[in-house]
Write a protein that holds these residues in place. Sequence first.
Motif, PDB file in Angstrom:
ATOM      1  N   MET A  39      44.858  42.739  32.346  1.00  0.00           N
ATOM      2  CA  MET A  39      46.214  43.143  32.754  1.00  0.00           C
ATOM      3  C   MET A  39      46.716  42.359  33.969  1.00  0.00           C
ATOM      4  SD  MET A  39      47.236  45.490  30.656  1.00  0.00           S
ATOM      5  CE  MET A  39      48.499  46.406  31.510  1.00  0.00           C
ATOM      6  N   GLY A  40      46.432  41.053  34.023  1.00  0.00           N
ATOM      7  CA  GLY A  40      46.936  40.224  35.112  1.00  0.00           C
ATOM      8  C   GLY A  40      46.311  40.495  36.460  1.00  0.00           C
ATOM      9  N   LYS A  41      45.220  41.237  36.441  1.00  0.00           N
ATOM     10  CA  LYS A  41      44.539  41.528  37.711  1.00  0.00           C
ATOM     11  C   LYS A  41      43.533  40.425  38.015  1.00  0.00           C
ATOM     12  CE  LYS A  41      45.061  46.524  37.319  1.00  0.00           C
ATOM     13  NZ  LYS A  41      44.356  47.832  37.264  1.00  0.00           N
ATOM     14  N   GLU A  42      42.668  40.691  38.996  1.00  0.00           N
ATOM     15  CA  GLU A  42      41.697  39.683  39.380  1.00  0.00           C
ATOM     16  C   GLU A  42      40.731  39.377  38.236  1.00  0.00           C
ATOM     17  OE1 GLU A  42      42.748  41.788  43.232  1.00  0.00           O
ATOM     18  OE2 GLU A  42      42.429  42.319  41.130  1.00  0.00           O
ATOM     19  N   SER A  87      41.835  45.007  26.681  1.00  0.00           N
ATOM     20  CA  SER A  87      42.736  43.864  26.502  1.00  0.00           C
ATOM     21  C   SER A  87      42.727  42.993  27.752  1.00  0.00           C
ATOM     22  CB  SER A  87      44.164  44.345  26.228  1.00  0.00           C
ATOM     23  OG  SER A  87      44.243  45.039  25.006  1.00  0.00           O
ATOM     24  N   GLY A  88      42.725  41.700  27.528  1.00  0.00           N
ATOM     25  CA  GLY A  88      42.725  40.769  28.645  1.00  0.00           C
ATOM     26  C   GLY A  88      42.240  39.412  28.188  1.00  0.00           C
TER      27      GLY A  88
ATOM     28  N   TYR B  90      46.533  29.155  40.933  1.00  0.00           N
ATOM     29  CA  TYR B  90      45.472  28.779  41.859  1.00  0.00           C
ATOM     30  C   TYR B  90      44.707  30.040  42.267  1.00  0.00           C
ATOM     31  CZ  TYR B  90      47.290  24.074  42.199  1.00  0.00           C
ATOM     32  OH  TYR B  90      47.666  22.797  41.896  1.00  0.00           O
ATOM     33  N   PHE B  91      43.406  29.978  42.073  1.00  0.00           N
ATOM     34  CA  PHE B  91      42.548  31.106  42.388  1.00  0.00           C
ATOM     35  C   PHE B  91      41.612  30.737  43.534  1.00  0.00           C
ATOM     36  CE2 PHE B  91      43.615  33.850  38.902  1.00  0.00           C
ATOM     37  CZ  PHE B  91      43.943  33.008  37.852  1.00  0.00           C
ATOM     38  N   CYS B  92      41.571  31.591  44.506  1.00  0.00           N
ATOM     39  CA  CYS B  92      40.602  31.481  45.583  1.00  0.00           C
ATOM     40  C   CYS B  92      39.373  32.282  45.161  1.00  0.00           C
ATOM     41  CB  CYS B  92      41.213  32.056  46.859  1.00  0.00           C
ATOM     42  SG  CYS B  92      40.168  31.993  48.309  1.00  0.00           S
ATOM     43  N   PRO B 107      43.517  37.383  43.252  1.00  0.00           N
ATOM     44  CA  PRO B 107      44.420  37.636  42.132  1.00  0.00           C
ATOM     45  C   PRO B 107      45.189  36.411  41.657  1.00  0.00           C
ATOM     46  CG  PRO B 107      45.369  38.465  44.155  1.00  0.00           C
ATOM     47  CD  PRO B 107      43.988  38.017  44.497  1.00  0.00           C
ATOM     48  N   GLY B 108      45.178  35.350  42.439  1.00  0.00           N
ATOM     49  CA  GLY B 108      45.841  34.124  42.018  1.00  0.00           C
ATOM     50  C   GLY B 108      47.231  33.958  42.614  1.00  0.00           C
TER      51      GLY B 108
END
Lengths: 116, 115
Positions: A39-42, A87-88, B90-92, B107-108
């Motif tokens: 879901m667009g998270k980390e 989902s992801g 870009y991801f840290c 989170p980018g």
Amino acid sequence: EAGVTQFPSHSVIEKGQTVTLRCDPISGHDNLYWYRRVMGKEIKFLLHFVKESKQDESGMPNNRFLAERTGGTYSTLKVQPAELEDSGVYFCASSQDGLAGEDTQYFGPGTRLTVL
Amino acid sequence: AQTVTQSQPEMSVQEAETVTLSCTYDTSENNYYLFWYKQPPSRQMILVIRQEAYKQQNATENRFSVNFQKAAKSFSLKISDSQLGDTAMYFCAFTLDNYGQNFVFGPGTRLSVLP
């Protein structure tokens, strides 16, 4: 040299079904990692193989997820039964030595999983 | 537990200009490694640059450089002479100085380079 490949690139399934994702690491890389971005998270770590053994599976969310790496080559990640929150995008990465910071993790393009 | 924060969800920069992406992290460990990865649209994530925590000198890779402030737990990425091909997420990321440690990602930041 071929990079990390993942199959399929997209998968759409219904809740309760089973899906198996595959990752082919770079040839010769003993270390294989699974991550996912929900879901667009980390991007979250799932687990780490060294050859065929699970070095660290602390990120696996629950027992509906099963990862294998028979023979220490490609790996599969099976979700059974799939739920909506699964989902992801599922990423696979591989590295040669696994030494933190001295080795580079090479990422695959990811598998986008949609559970309806 | 380690955490990584990127406070800028989206940024844009004009071609040929300079842009800085921010990243902060939290850890109680003293030895660790920090990374910036980029993911261009519809392509794999690739390593941009890495920094070892015990090195005071900031890492540089061509047009990419970092400003590593260990006391402040800050690790920003500077892109000089931005090019259209720098458009990407870009991801840290952070990992401890141990064998096989997994990455903790921020989170980018979605960077758009405008012509």
